[in-house]
Structure formats: C-alpha cells, structure tokens
Design an enzyme around this catalytic site. Structure first.
Site: not given
Length: 264
Positions: A241, A205
């Site tokens: 994840r 991210k």
C-alpha cells in the site's frame, strides 16, 4: 504478481496528502492517475489514523468516502475503503468497494465482523493497539503480532467469514518503534503460516526519514518505500500500500524480472 494499493486520502489532516483530494473530481482524477501508474486497487480513506488525529463522525466519513467510491466504481476501478466503522464498510460495499481495509482489525467496531460476513468484500485485518499509537511492552514483537493477527483471523472465521477473503497487515508504524518495524519486516515470511494473504503498508512513514535528506518532506521517503515494496514481495507479501505507485511499480517490475531470470 504483487498487487499495489494506491492511497487516496479524502481527508483534511492525513500526514502526507491531507486536504489535497477532498473534492470528488480531484480525488477521482488522482485515483485514475494512480491506476495509470500501475495501481491494482485504490484505497480510499475518509479518516486520518496518524498519531494525534481526531476521529470524524460517522456522517462526515460517509460524505467524504461514498461519492468517491461510487465514482471510481463507475469507472471500473477496483476500490478498497480504509475504515474502522461497520456502517461505512456496509455502505461502501453497496457502493461498489471490493475490499475493506480496517486498521483496527475489527477491534474498533464490534459490528464489523458481521458486516464482512454479510457482504462479498475481502477484508484487511491490521494489527492494532489503539489510536494513541502507544507502544506496548512486546515480549517478542514478531511472535506477538503474529499471535494477535491469528486471533483476529479466528474471530472472523467464527463470524462466518471465509478465510480466503481475509488479508492480514502487520501494522508497520502502528504502536511499534523503528526497531520493531524492521524486525517485523525482516521476519515477514513468518506471517505466511497464518495461511492468509499479507498486505504491507510502510509508505512515507516516519521510520523511513533516515533514508531521506534531513528536514525533507515525506515524499522524499518514496525511494525507500519502493525498495521495501520489492523486498516485501520477495518475502511473500501479496500486496503493498503506497502513495507513489509509479516508483513502487517500477521496483516490483525489476524484482519480478529478477525472479523470472532465477527460474529460467
């Protein structure tokens, strides 16, 4: 042992790997390689949730996701499906999915809770404030996220979902700025009071770009992702994840060995 969800995007526009695995055979091959690397679940997504992404229609999502779910289930792979649609969740469960991973926490589709109640799948309810990713005016991001997740869990219970089947996700990077992401990660243990499992997704991210070379591709954020995976495990996370399963599994193995030494 902390579980690892390996990300498999069967989309043309996901921020990191969009377009790479739209063919069923390529998707299955990559998923099996993630399992070999240590993934416990393969998280299949047919719709990008990156900022600015357009929603795909229902039929298109089904066409992208369901053949991959069926093929992976036939290989004995534990499958999670990343979807906000109740219809996709129902069909995915019938095709062999074990988990529905809903980034909207049931807010995007009013039928989702009933579908989860009617099936035997586990359900990930993520903290969400809409697809535009606009950052709201949190009074205290940790307290506010915890309170909203508590409400999502309560709604599921009202619809007949066993709380033992519920997993919460603080939604790192969704309607939060970098400072708020770090605050949530730093106080991750406070989600344990919800008495559900916790899943953490930070893989590649944008807020991790400061830990990679300037202008480097998103894959350069994998070492930071793996470090956070180990720290999340230390804070009590049930699962993480990630895109790069191998590096995260190695980091988790080191942390588990540390824990064994601490308790010997």
């Amino acid at each position: 042992m902390t579980v690892v969800f390996g990300i498999l995007n069967v989309t043309p526009d996901s921020f990191s790997d969009g377009g790479s695995f739209r063919d069923v055979d390529a998707a299955v091959e990559h998923a099996l390689s993630l399992v070999d690397d240590g993934a416990d679940f393969i998280d299949v997504g047919g719709e990008s949730t990156r900022p600015g992404a357009d929603r795909v229609d229902e039929d298109e999502e089904h066409e992208r996701v369901l053949p991959v779910v069926e093929a992976l289930a036939a290989h004995g792979v534990a499958v999670s499906v990343d979807t906000m649609r109740a219809s996709t969740a129902r069909l995915a469960a019938a095709a062999g999915a074990a988990v529905i991973n809903d980034v909207s926490g049931g807010l995007a589709d009013p039928d989702m809770h009933a579908v989860i109640a009617d099936t035997s799948v586990d359900y990930v309810a993520m903290h969400w404030h809409g697809l535009d990713h606009a950052v709201p005016d949190y009074s205290n991001v940790v307290r506010d996220v915890r309170g909203e997740l508590k409400q999502r869990v309560a709604e599921l219970i009202v619809h007949g979902v066993d709380p033992a089947r519920v997993i919460v996700d603080p939604g790192i990077g969704f309607a939060k700025n970098a400072e708020q992401n770090w605050q949530l990660l730093g106080h991750l243990d406070e989600l344990s009071s919800l008495e559900t499992r916790v899943l953490v997704g930070v893989s590649r991210k944008r807020f991790l770009a400061e830990f990679a070379a300037e202008g480097a591709p998103a894959t350069d954020r994998d070492p930071a992702t793996a470090t956070i995976s180990a720290l999340a495990a230390q804070a009590g996370a049930w699962g993480v994840r990630v895109h790069d399963v191998a590096s995260t599994r190695r980091a988790l193995n080191v942390w588990h060995a540390w824990q064994r030494g601490a308790t010997a």
